[in-house]
Scaffold this motif. Structure first.
Motif, mmCIF file in Angstrom:
data_model
loop_
_atom_site.group_PDB
_atom_site.id
_atom_site.type_symbol
_atom_site.label_atom_id
_atom_site.label_comp_id
_atom_site.label_asym_id
_atom_site.label_seq_id
_atom_site.Cartn_x
_atom_site.Cartn_y
_atom_site.Cartn_z
ATOM 1 N N ASN A 40 0.828 -1.216 0.000
ATOM 2 C CA ASN A 40 0.000 0.000 0.000
ATOM 3 C C ASN A 40 0.855 1.256 0.000
ATOM 4 O OD1 ASN A 40 -2.298 -1.500 -0.001
ATOM 5 N ND2 ASN A 40 -2.583 -1.431 2.214
ATOM 6 N N GLN A 41 1.925 1.221 0.801
ATOM 7 C CA GLN A 41 2.810 2.384 0.868
ATOM 8 C C GLN A 41 3.435 2.643 -0.493
ATOM 9 O OE1 GLN A 41 3.741 4.609 3.664
ATOM 10 N NE2 GLN A 41 4.155 5.488 1.666
ATOM 11 N N LEU A 42 3.909 1.573 -1.136
ATOM 12 C CA LEU A 42 4.502 1.725 -2.455
ATOM 13 C C LEU A 42 3.458 2.228 -3.443
ATOM 14 C CD1 LEU A 42 6.738 -1.459 -2.715
ATOM 15 C CD2 LEU A 42 7.455 0.868 -2.254
ATOM 16 N N GLY A 43 2.232 1.727 -3.296
ATOM 17 C CA GLY A 43 1.157 2.176 -4.174
ATOM 18 C C GLY A 43 0.961 3.673 -4.077
ATOM 19 N N GLN A 44 1.075 4.216 -2.849
ATOM 20 C CA GLN A 44 0.947 5.672 -2.682
ATOM 21 C C GLN A 44 2.072 6.386 -3.408
ATOM 22 O OE1 GLN A 44 0.748 6.981 1.363
ATOM 23 N NE2 GLN A 44 -1.005 5.669 1.805
ATOM 24 N N PHE A 45 3.284 5.839 -3.283
ATOM 25 C CA PHE A 45 4.437 6.482 -3.913
ATOM 26 C C PHE A 45 4.349 6.458 -5.426
ATOM 27 C CE2 PHE A 45 6.567 7.879 -0.413
ATOM 28 C CZ PHE A 45 7.170 6.934 0.405
ATOM 29 N N LEU A 46 3.624 5.481 -5.980
ATOM 30 C CA LEU A 46 3.541 5.368 -7.440
ATOM 31 C C LEU A 46 2.957 6.625 -8.056
ATOM 32 C CD1 LEU A 46 2.235 1.775 -8.223
ATOM 33 C CD2 LEU A 46 4.508 2.674 -8.576
ATOM 34 N N GLN A 47 2.186 7.368 -7.258
ATOM 35 C CA GLN A 47 1.539 8.551 -7.804
ATOM 36 C C GLN A 47 2.081 9.836 -7.193
ATOM 37 O OE1 GLN A 47 -2.691 7.772 -7.350
ATOM 38 N NE2 GLN A 47 -2.489 6.482 -9.176
ATOM 39 N N HIS A 48 3.241 9.745 -6.548
ATOM 40 C CA HIS A 48 3.830 10.907 -5.883
ATOM 41 C C HIS A 48 4.332 11.912 -6.908
ATOM 42 C CE1 HIS A 48 6.331 13.037 -2.942
ATOM 43 N NE2 HIS A 48 5.637 12.412 -2.028
ATOM 44 N N ARG A 49 4.405 13.189 -6.494
ATOM 45 C CA ARG A 49 4.887 14.199 -7.439
ATOM 46 C C ARG A 49 6.353 13.998 -7.771
ATOM 47 N NH1 ARG A 49 4.359 17.777 -2.949
ATOM 48 N NH2 ARG A 49 6.585 18.188 -3.160
ATOM 49 N N GLU A 50 7.125 13.478 -6.802
ATOM 50 C CA GLU A 50 8.561 13.384 -7.049
ATOM 51 C C GLU A 50 8.910 12.148 -7.866
ATOM 52 O OE1 GLU A 50 10.018 15.029 -2.816
ATOM 53 O OE2 GLU A 50 11.445 13.753 -3.925
ATOM 54 N N THR A 51 9.627 12.387 -8.964
ATOM 55 C CA THR A 51 9.989 11.272 -9.849
ATOM 56 C C THR A 51 10.840 10.239 -9.128
ATOM 57 O OG1 THR A 51 10.143 12.985 -11.526
ATOM 58 C CG2 THR A 51 10.794 10.778 -12.179
ATOM 59 N N ASN A 52 11.746 10.694 -8.253
ATOM 60 C CA ASN A 52 12.607 9.761 -7.523
ATOM 61 C C ASN A 52 11.781 8.704 -6.807
ATOM 62 O OD1 ASN A 52 14.864 11.092 -8.280
ATOM 63 N ND2 ASN A 52 15.228 12.111 -6.333
ATOM 64 N N LEU A 53 10.720 9.149 -6.141
ATOM 65 C CA LEU A 53 9.909 8.215 -5.359
ATOM 66 C C LEU A 53 9.128 7.269 -6.255
ATOM 67 C CD1 LEU A 53 8.723 10.539 -2.463
ATOM 68 C CD2 LEU A 53 10.476 8.786 -2.439
ATOM 69 N N ARG A 54 8.652 7.780 -7.393
ATOM 70 C CA ARG A 54 7.916 6.907 -8.318
ATOM 71 C C ARG A 54 8.864 5.835 -8.853
ATOM 72 N NH1 ARG A 54 6.225 11.874 -10.474
ATOM 73 N NH2 ARG A 54 7.157 11.420 -12.508
ATOM 74 N N TYR A 55 10.071 6.237 -9.181
ATOM 75 C CA TYR A 55 11.071 5.297 -9.689
ATOM 76 C C TYR A 55 11.367 4.200 -8.682
ATOM 77 C CZ TYR A 55 15.668 3.532 -11.033
ATOM 78 O OH TYR A 55 16.719 2.722 -11.349
#
Lengths: 144, 711
Positions: free
Chosen positions: B332-347
């Motif tokens: 779930n946490q990773l799922g949230q990061f998938l849509q984060h504004r920061e590209t680093n976190l999405r990567y």
């Protein structure tokens, strides 16, 4: 492990280079040129981790200087990203707002700082005061 | 602060640097540098003996010139002389020069070693620190021979200063990496583990790095580090930001140390002791909870440091693969990061989720993010991020979403970067998709598209693997898998068996896919992996049973966990029995788990290679085979096969450029066996001579046998 630690400016001039694995000198200049080329072509939409050959580059820009660290898959990318910032903050503290010129004219001291933080490709010390301790000793001895 | 350096008196250096900066062209710079080099050379050769201060000044200039990209072929002697000075400033420059410029093949190593020995024995912590740093950064074989015995003692001695302990730990790590045979386990190992409890967090950081590497090769020796690491981590994670003072970074307590401790824990399975296990789970939950709390600071450094620890914690949760609650929370946490504004976190989230997808507990949870990932494929501007999205789509693919994913990948293929195209094609030809109507429908479209976009890809082996009804030659297919890990192992009119495996050090994981090619159910479907008695003691295989009913057109998956205990010669057998219609089917096929899967490449210089080649000159250690080439003798393909075999391909080692030379280490639980190989082609006669040298006759035999079949 960390494979190398570089500071390169926008014109492609290397201001600091530390390799933790042996690389031939002619290969170093080639690597540094390619690395800066990669970094310069990045935009804001792209992430700070570049997949390069069989390892990764973690880079961060400070005004006209790029700090680029090569890592293998055993390192945590985000941790290295902040290590770069920690390093720059230590430089800032020692040089009181560090500039590219400070680095050029005090290369030996910058090396000492880096060597306190990263040894044999591993992060070893991140506490600012402990990192700067040997330099303060050195400065005292030099004055006397 | 910069004024101090000039007060040091090195005005000559400052002037020199200014001159360089003022050069208008590269030629002018080179001219100025050469002038300075000539000046320094004459000063070094001169009659008057130079004082320490001057030596230091010139050595510093040489260092600067080296940085500009010019090779320095003198000055090493002077730098070594500086080492024996009693002045810290001079000694320091000498060591700096050496660790930057001297590589481990220098003849000066003996002299340097002498200076190091003196500094180590001096009991002066500053001098000891310099010496240890030097060993840690240069770490040649000669240094290892000279100091490997002493360093562990310095590390665990009660009266060693903290800063010296830090350097000693990393020094030992270096020596262990380059010369593991010179650093045998001993009494010192349990004392090193106790360094994890040290008050000085810098010592703990260094010790953790050391233990992490040592534990990978000697897990039993360092087992006790698990509980200490857990309690340390727990104390850090729950500490108030005022506790750790200088190790707190933007309100995050000791982030780099936390990451290291989490890495160390990934060397071991989940702790057996329920108390330790409970504490670790609590700790991981705390880290996950903190991610949901409002941040203590708006600065990006705070969230980056916090997330570094979070990602590493998730990595550990995935590695353990044992707490469903934690796995789902991680997902779930990773799922949230998938849509984060920061590209680093999405990567990073895409990358992390890929490993999560292979866990049976969270596979379903990962699949729920399919739309987000497909969207990433279409909209991300960074090709690395798109690459991760492709990997994740592949990892989350199964019968329920294969059609959708195949469609998206094919669409993406039309506009994809060249670098990604090859990967997508190899994924698409994978058995997972073989039954999809979409695959049959678009198969020909794919071929046409490939021919249009890149003729080389179209001619690659991958595309030519058509879903055929013929029975392939069993031996041929087995040998095909020696140098690669993915593909079709067996096929007949009823059944197709595909493999996907990955290996790391002495461990491996193999996914076996069984596809029912007919429209009738298979009943009592029982695949079993069989090892002979001999093999069982050398190779540890664990499988789980599969669903005994396989529907028509369906595919089931079986995971095999592999551990190489010692070297082995035979291959395990995969036996499959099932009922089809009224008939009873029974077939067996060799499972391509071969010794070279545990082969890890080792780079080395020409000098090192020949030295080791000579060391293995006992006739029992060498096995040679002369044979006729089965395939066209193409140098590029040969190189790729050697690399696929697991060996490093060493260029410019053999005086004859047409020969191929390789080196690597076979990793087993009990030992590691260094291996060297040499392949000499004779194009006229269409033959090869292959020579294998290892310290164990049986290993040389087996590797020679396996590799000979490839050409």
């Amino acid at each position: 492990m960390i494979k190398f630690f570089l500071m390169v400016n926008k014109q492609g001039q290397t201001r600091l280079s530390r390799y933790y694995e042996h690389v031939e000198i002619n290969k170093r200049t080639m690597l540094e040129a390619e690395v800066i080329k990669n970094c310069l072509s990045r935009s804001k939409d792209q992430c700070s981790f570049i997949e390069y050959k069989d390892f990764k580059l973690v880079y961060r820009q400070y005004a006209a200087l790029f700090v680029v660290v090569g890592i293998d898959q055993t390192e945590n990318e985000m941790a290295v990203y902040e290590l770069i910032h920690n390093f720059v903050e230590v430089l800032d503290k020692y040089f009181s707002r560090v500039s590219e010129l400070d680095i050029m004219f005090n290369l030996d001291r910058v090396h000492i700082i880096l060597d306190e933080m990263v040894l044999n490709g591993c992060i070893v010390e991140t506490n600012r005061n402990r990192i700067l301790a040997p330099l303060f000793v050195l400065d005292k001895v030099a004055e006397s | 602060m910069p004024a101090v350096s000039k007060g040091d008196g090195m005005r000559g250096l400052a002037v020199f640097i200014s001159d360089i900066r003022n050069c208008k062209s590269k030629e002018a710079e080179i001219k100025r540098i050469n002038k300075e080099l000539a000046n320094i050379r004459s000063k070094f050769k001169g009659d008057k003996a130079l004082d320490g201060y001057s030596k230091k000044k010139y050595v510093c200039k040489l260092l600067f010139i080296f940085l500009l990209g010019h090779d320095i072929d003198f000055g090493h002697m002077e730098a070594v002389n500086l080492l024996s000075s009693n002045r810290y400033t001079e000694k320091q420059i000498g060591y700096l020069f050496i660790s930057v410029l001297v590589n481990s093949n220098s003849e000066l190593i003996r002299l340097i070693n002498n200076a190091i020995k003196n500094d180590l024995a001096s009991r002066n912590p500053t001098f000891m620190g310099l010496a240890l740093h030097c060993i840690a950064n240069v770490g040649s074989r000669e240094m290892a021979e000279a100091f490997a015995g002493e360093i562990p003692k310095i590390l665990v001695a009660g009266d060693t200063m903290d800063s010296v302990k830090q350097s000693a730990a990393l020094c030992l790590l270096r020596l262990y990496r380059t010369s593991p045979d010179l650093v045998p386990m001993g009494d010192w190992t349990s004392r090193v583990v106790h360094l994890l409890n040290d008050q000085h967090l810098g010592v703990v950081t260094a010790a953790t790095s050391l233990i992490t590497t040592l534990a990978q090769k000697n897990p039993e020796e360092f087992k006790t580090s698990v509980s200490l690491a857990v309690s340390r981590l727990s104390r850090i994670v729950t500490s108030a930001s005022t506790d750790l003072q200088d190790y707190t970074y933007y309100f995050v307590p000791a982030p780099w140390l936390s990451v290291k401790l989490l890495r160390l824990l990934q060397c071991y399975p989940p702790p057996e002791d329920p108390a330790v296990r409970g504490r670790l789970t609590e700790c991981l939950e705390t880290i996950l909870n903190k991610a949901q709390e409002p941040p203590k600071s708006k600065k990006v450094q705070h969230s980056n440091a916090k997330n570094a620890v979070l990602f590493e914690a998730i990595s550990l949760i995935i590695h353990h693969d044992s707490e469903p609650n934690l796995l789902v929370r991680a997902c779930n946490q990773l799922g949230q990061f998938l849509q984060h504004r920061e590209t680093n976190l999405r990567y990073l989230a895409l990358e992390s989720m890929c490993t999560l997808a292979s866990s049976e507990f969270s596979h379903e949870a990962v699949k729920t993010h399919i739309e987000t990932v497909i969207n990433a494929l279409k909209t991300e501007r960074d090709v690395s991020v798109r690459q991760r999205a492709v990997d994740l789509l592949y990892a989350m693919c199964d019968r329920s979403n294969a059609q959708q994913i195949v469609a998206e990948m094919l669409n993406y293929l039309e506009t994809a970067d060249y670098s990604i195209r090859e990967e997508i094609v190899s994924y698409l030809c994978f058995p997972y998709f073989f039954h999809s109507w979409l695959w049959y429908h678009k198969y020909h479209l794919l071929i046409r598209m490939l021919h249009r976009t890149s003729p080389d890809l179209a001619s690659s082996e991958v595309v030519s693997e058509e879903p055929a009804d013929t029975v392939h030659d069993a031996d041929e297919l087995f040998h095909k898998f020696v140098c690669k890990n993915n593909g079709v192992l067996f096929e007949n009119q009823l059944l197709q068996i595909g493999l996907k495996s990955e290996f790391r050090q002495n461990l491996g994981r193999m996914f076996i896919f069984y596809g029912n090619k007919t429209s009738t159910q298979f009943l009592n479907f029982t695949p079993t992996v069989i090892c002979s008695d001999d093999l069982q003691s050398s190779l540890n295989l664990q499988t789980k049973p599969v669903d005994p009913t396989v529907d028509g057109g369906a595919q089931v998956q079986q995971v095999v966990n592999i551990e190489c205990v010692s070297d082995f010669m035979e291959a395990p057998i995969l036996n499959i029995q099932f009922r089809y219609g009224g008939t009873f089917q029974n077939l067996s096929v060799k499972l391509p788990i071969t010794l070279n899967k545990f082969f890890q490449p080792t780079e080395m210089s020409s000098q090192d290679f020949f030295q080791r080649w000579k060391q293995l000159s006992n006739p029992k250690q060498e096995v040679q085979n002369i044979f006729k080439a089965k395939h066209p003798m193409d140098a590029e393909i040969t190189k790729a096969k050697i690399i696929g075999f697991g060996s490093a391909l060493l260029e410019e080692v053999d005086p004859n450029p047409a020969n191929f030379v390789g080196a690597g280490i076979i990793h087993t639980k009990t030992t590691q066996i260094g291996c060297l190989l040499r392949l000499e082609p004779n194009l006229q006669a269409q033959m090869y001579r292959l020579t294998l040298r290892t310290s164990k006759e049986a290993v040389s035999q087996r590797l020679c046998e396996l590799l000979s079949e490839q050409f």
